[in-house]
Design a protein around this motif. Structure first.
Motif, PDB file in Angstrom:
ATOM      1  N   GLU A 185       0.972  -1.255  -0.219  1.00  0.00           N
ATOM      2  CA  GLU A 185      -0.096  -0.291   0.093  1.00  0.00           C
ATOM      3  C   GLU A 185       0.596   1.154   0.200  1.00  0.00           C
ATOM      4  O   GLU A 185       0.563   2.287   0.288  1.00  0.00           O
ATOM      5  CB  GLU A 185      -0.987   0.072   1.326  1.00  0.00           C
ATOM      6  N   THR A 186       2.086   0.994   0.517  1.00  0.00           N
ATOM      7  CA  THR A 186       2.603   2.341   0.144  1.00  0.00           C
ATOM      8  C   THR A 186       4.248   2.423  -0.612  1.00  0.00           C
ATOM      9  O   THR A 186       5.027   2.963  -0.930  1.00  0.00           O
ATOM     10  CB  THR A 186       3.409   2.284   1.822  1.00  0.00           C
ATOM     11  N   LEU A 223      -3.797   6.677  -1.605  1.00  0.00           N
ATOM     12  CA  LEU A 223      -4.217   7.678   0.643  1.00  0.00           C
ATOM     13  C   LEU A 223      -2.843   7.829   1.201  1.00  0.00           C
ATOM     14  O   LEU A 223      -3.416   7.776   2.583  1.00  0.00           O
ATOM     15  CB  LEU A 223      -5.591   6.921   0.956  1.00  0.00           C
ATOM     16  N   THR A 224      -2.380   6.693   0.666  1.00  0.00           N
ATOM     17  CA  THR A 224      -0.698   6.524   1.576  1.00  0.00           C
ATOM     18  C   THR A 224      -0.247   7.772   1.099  1.00  0.00           C
ATOM     19  O   THR A 224       0.649   7.826   2.452  1.00  0.00           O
ATOM     20  CB  THR A 224      -0.094   5.231   1.743  1.00  0.00           C
ATOM     21  N   ILE A 225      -0.102   8.541   0.321  1.00  0.00           N
ATOM     22  CA  ILE A 225       0.455   9.421  -0.164  1.00  0.00           C
ATOM     23  C   ILE A 225       0.297  11.064   0.272  1.00  0.00           C
ATOM     24  O   ILE A 225       0.709  11.638   1.173  1.00  0.00           O
ATOM     25  CB  ILE A 225       0.836   9.166  -1.043  1.00  0.00           C
ATOM     26  N   VAL A 226      -1.315  10.752  -0.041  1.00  0.00           N
ATOM     27  CA  VAL A 226      -1.909  12.166   0.421  1.00  0.00           C
ATOM     28  C   VAL A 226      -2.060  12.692   2.133  1.00  0.00           C
ATOM     29  O   VAL A 226      -1.981  11.550   2.823  1.00  0.00           O
ATOM     30  CB  VAL A 226      -3.183  12.078  -0.794  1.00  0.00           C
ATOM     31  N   ASN A 227      -2.004  14.103   1.931  1.00  0.00           N
ATOM     32  CA  ASN A 227      -3.042  14.576   3.272  1.00  0.00           C
ATOM     33  C   ASN A 227      -4.659  15.258   3.213  1.00  0.00           C
ATOM     34  O   ASN A 227      -5.603  14.653   3.663  1.00  0.00           O
ATOM     35  CB  ASN A 227      -2.795  15.427   3.515  1.00  0.00           C
ATOM     36  N   ILE A 239      -8.024   3.694   6.168  1.00  0.00           N
ATOM     37  CA  ILE A 239      -6.533   4.427   5.699  1.00  0.00           C
ATOM     38  C   ILE A 239      -6.872   5.559   6.671  1.00  0.00           C
ATOM     39  O   ILE A 239      -4.883   4.989   7.459  1.00  0.00           O
ATOM     40  CB  ILE A 239      -6.752   4.271   4.808  1.00  0.00           C
ATOM     41  N   LYS A 240      -7.503   5.436   7.455  1.00  0.00           N
ATOM     42  CA  LYS A 240      -6.832   6.962   8.572  1.00  0.00           C
ATOM     43  C   LYS A 240      -6.556   6.245  10.093  1.00  0.00           C
ATOM     44  O   LYS A 240      -5.862   6.657  10.101  1.00  0.00           O
ATOM     45  CB  LYS A 240      -8.028   7.953   8.728  1.00  0.00           C
ATOM     46  N   LYS A 241      -6.974   5.129   9.813  1.00  0.00           N
ATOM     47  CA  LYS A 241      -7.016   4.732  11.743  1.00  0.00           C
ATOM     48  C   LYS A 241      -5.487   3.918  11.302  1.00  0.00           C
ATOM     49  O   LYS A 241      -4.751   3.340  11.802  1.00  0.00           O
ATOM     50  CB  LYS A 241      -7.548   3.331  11.936  1.00  0.00           C
ATOM     51  N   ARG A 242      -5.273   2.557  10.397  1.00  0.00           N
ATOM     52  CA  ARG A 242      -4.540   2.055   9.770  1.00  0.00           C
ATOM     53  C   ARG A 242      -2.694   2.481   9.517  1.00  0.00           C
ATOM     54  O   ARG A 242      -2.082   2.112   9.448  1.00  0.00           O
ATOM     55  CB  ARG A 242      -4.810   0.661   9.513  1.00  0.00           C
ATOM     56  N   LEU A 243      -3.723   3.117   8.530  1.00  0.00           N
ATOM     57  CA  LEU A 243      -2.656   3.384   7.838  1.00  0.00           C
ATOM     58  C   LEU A 243      -1.421   5.264   7.107  1.00  0.00           C
ATOM     59  O   LEU A 243      -0.747   5.357   7.247  1.00  0.00           O
ATOM     60  CB  LEU A 243      -2.523   3.360   5.820  1.00  0.00           C
ATOM     61  N   PRO A 278      -7.865   6.095 -10.513  1.00  0.00           N
ATOM     62  CA  PRO A 278      -8.980   5.454 -10.907  1.00  0.00           C
ATOM     63  C   PRO A 278      -9.570   4.653 -10.453  1.00  0.00           C
ATOM     64  O   PRO A 278     -10.317   5.151  -8.992  1.00  0.00           O
ATOM     65  CB  PRO A 278      -8.105   3.952 -11.099  1.00  0.00           C
ATOM     66  N   PRO A 279     -10.949   4.222 -11.101  1.00  0.00           N
ATOM     67  CA  PRO A 279     -13.231   4.271 -10.651  1.00  0.00           C
ATOM     68  C   PRO A 279     -12.301   3.127  -9.749  1.00  0.00           C
ATOM     69  O   PRO A 279     -13.457   1.899  -9.810  1.00  0.00           O
ATOM     70  CB  PRO A 279     -13.113   4.558 -11.893  1.00  0.00           C
ATOM     71  N   SER A 280     -11.507   3.147  -8.917  1.00  0.00           N
ATOM     72  CA  SER A 280     -11.934   2.018  -7.457  1.00  0.00           C
ATOM     73  C   SER A 280     -11.129   2.263  -6.298  1.00  0.00           C
ATOM     74  O   SER A 280     -10.950   2.762  -6.491  1.00  0.00           O
ATOM     75  CB  SER A 280     -11.387   0.456  -7.908  1.00  0.00           C
ATOM     76  N   LEU A 281     -11.633   0.760  -5.577  1.00  0.00           N
ATOM     77  CA  LEU A 281     -11.344   1.085  -4.118  1.00  0.00           C
ATOM     78  C   LEU A 281     -10.226   0.767  -3.897  1.00  0.00           C
ATOM     79  O   LEU A 281      -9.586  -0.585  -3.065  1.00  0.00           O
ATOM     80  CB  LEU A 281     -12.114   1.330  -2.842  1.00  0.00           C
ATOM     81  N   GLY A 282      -9.325  -0.048  -5.385  1.00  0.00           N
ATOM     82  CA  GLY A 282      -8.198  -1.323  -5.513  1.00  0.00           C
ATOM     83  C   GLY A 282      -6.957  -0.359  -4.771  1.00  0.00           C
ATOM     84  O   GLY A 282      -6.722   1.090  -3.911  1.00  0.00           O
ATOM     85  N   LEU A 283      -5.814  -1.457  -4.750  1.00  0.00           N
ATOM     86  CA  LEU A 283      -4.505  -0.976  -4.402  1.00  0.00           C
ATOM     87  C   LEU A 283      -4.236   0.078  -4.215  1.00  0.00           C
ATOM     88  O   LEU A 283      -3.629   1.269  -4.167  1.00  0.00           O
ATOM     89  CB  LEU A 283      -3.383  -2.826  -5.003  1.00  0.00           C
ATOM     90  N   LEU A 284      -4.598   0.607  -6.259  1.00  0.00           N
ATOM     91  CA  LEU A 284      -3.726   1.870  -7.003  1.00  0.00           C
ATOM     92  C   LEU A 284      -4.290   2.962  -5.753  1.00  0.00           C
ATOM     93  O   LEU A 284      -3.829   4.233  -5.359  1.00  0.00           O
ATOM     94  CB  LEU A 284      -3.599   1.845  -8.623  1.00  0.00           C
ATOM     95  N   THR A 285      -5.352   3.071  -5.598  1.00  0.00           N
ATOM     96  CA  THR A 285      -6.210   4.067  -5.119  1.00  0.00           C
ATOM     97  C   THR A 285      -5.537   4.173  -3.146  1.00  0.00           C
ATOM     98  O   THR A 285      -5.493   4.706  -2.728  1.00  0.00           O
ATOM     99  CB  THR A 285      -7.676   4.310  -5.103  1.00  0.00           C
ATOM    100  N   LEU A 286      -5.363   3.114  -2.947  1.00  0.00           N
ATOM    101  CA  LEU A 286      -5.011   2.478  -1.614  1.00  0.00           C
ATOM    102  C   LEU A 286      -3.515   3.561  -1.459  1.00  0.00           C
ATOM    103  O   LEU A 286      -2.897   4.190  -0.449  1.00  0.00           O
ATOM    104  CB  LEU A 286      -4.712   0.852  -0.453  1.00  0.00           C
ATOM    105  N   ASN A 287      -3.036   2.897  -2.431  1.00  0.00           N
ATOM    106  CA  ASN A 287      -1.208   3.841  -2.512  1.00  0.00           C
ATOM    107  C   ASN A 287      -1.565   5.413  -2.006  1.00  0.00           C
ATOM    108  O   ASN A 287      -0.420   6.174  -2.088  1.00  0.00           O
ATOM    109  CB  ASN A 287      -0.630   3.649  -3.371  1.00  0.00           C
TER     110      ASN A 287
END
Ligand SMILES: Nc1ncnc2c1ncn2[C@@H]1O[C@H](COP(=O)(O)OP(=O)(O)OP(=O)(O)O)[C@@H](O)[C@H]1O
Ligand SMILES: [Mg+2]
Length: 273
Positions: free
Chosen positions: A104-105, A137-141, A167-171, A126-135
């Protein structure tokens, strides 16, 4: 430095149009902006005239360790606006990275040093909540959610908010939803105004005052490889994205607060049923 992901797992709501055009407007106003295309469709790269298909110069080669960040960082035709482009190869990254530790990072790992050089880092997801979107969300504020002012606008929003919460809680504890962008608005239809009202009821003051109107020039600009301010400087599209950009800059005067997600997640998802 502000870092913002434009996310909505719903397709075709205006994520790419908003990321590319806000980026171009910010750069035109003298800010140093990095756009990151995290969508294998590579729509944002093409929108700004960058096509790296077949050239092995996309973010995919970076996260595979085949290219250095300096090799894939690309300047756009707008001064101050740089891009980390994508290509279709990125589609396989979600599968290939599945067993990678810290998957994820991984994008953050490769881009970290670059990010501090910019005033704004904007990521098109991308239009999904998959790994790329998770990535992303770990970059941005910050997260901006573009929503189309159409019938199913809020469908899936609960799922998006749940993902944000996890994501906010864990990553990434600093992550906040700081803006909702109403896109493709048609004030002449009752539905358009009704949906906009619902969006404001749901997200309250997080909805930007600027609504992006439906404007044919906005849909033409990508095929010319230009942002709206270059393609049609006198259009409603330019007026709206410039107004939105000024609102985004003005947020910095206040402390940027996120949506109270827990309460909001309880709101009925199918607001129009
Ligand atoms: N305000 C607007 N007026 C008219 N057309 C628009 C407007 N905003 C976006 N479009 C067009 O609507 C389509 C979808 O927009 P866009 O690609 O920005 O959505 P997206 O959320 O990034 O889609 P995807 O989920 O596939 O990545 C595009 O063809 C775009 O040119
Ligand atoms: Mg897109």
């Amino acid at each position: 430095m502000r870092s913002i992901a434009f996310i909505n797992q719903k397709g075709g709501v205006g994520k790419t149009t908003s990321t590319a055009n806000v980026g171009a407007c910010l750069a035109t106003l003298g800010k140093k902006v990095l756009l990151i295309d995290l969508d294998p469709q590579a729509n944002m790269s093409m929108h700004l005239g960058i096509n790296v298909n077949g050239k092995d110069l996309s973010i995919y080669q970076l996260i595979c360790g085949k290219k250095k960040v300096t090799e894939i960082l690309t300047k756009t035709a707008i001064s101050g606006l740089d891009m980390i482009p994508s290509d279709i190869d990125l589609a396989s990254a979600e599968i290939e990275l599945v067993n990678t530790v810290g998957r994820e990072t991984i994008v953050k790992f490769y881009l970290d040093e670059l990010l501090d050089k910019y005033d704004y880092v904007l990521i098109d997801c991308p239009p999904s909540l998959g790994l790329l979107t998770l990535n992303a969300l770990t970059i941005v504020n910050e997260i901006f959610i573009p929503v189309q002012t159409e019938f199913f606008a809020l469908q899936g929003v609960s799922k998006l908010l749940q993902t944000f919460d996890v994501i906010k809680k864990r990553l990434n504890s600093s992550l906040e939803i700081t803006g909702i962008i109403p896109c493709m608005y048609d004030s002449r239809t009752k539905l358009g105004t009704a949906v906009l009202d619902k969006i404001k009821e749901y997200f309250e003051d997080k909805v930007f005052a600027t609504t992006i109107r439906k404007n044919v020039k906005l849909s033409e600009a990508p095929s010319h490889g230009m942002p709206i301010i270059t393609y049609a400087p006198d259009s409603n599209g330019t007026q709206d994205y410039m107004a939105l950009t000024k609102e985004i800059i003005a947020q910095e005067k206040n402390t940027i607060k996120g949506v109270k997600v827990k309460q909001k997640a309880e709101i009925r998802e199918h607001a129009f049923n």
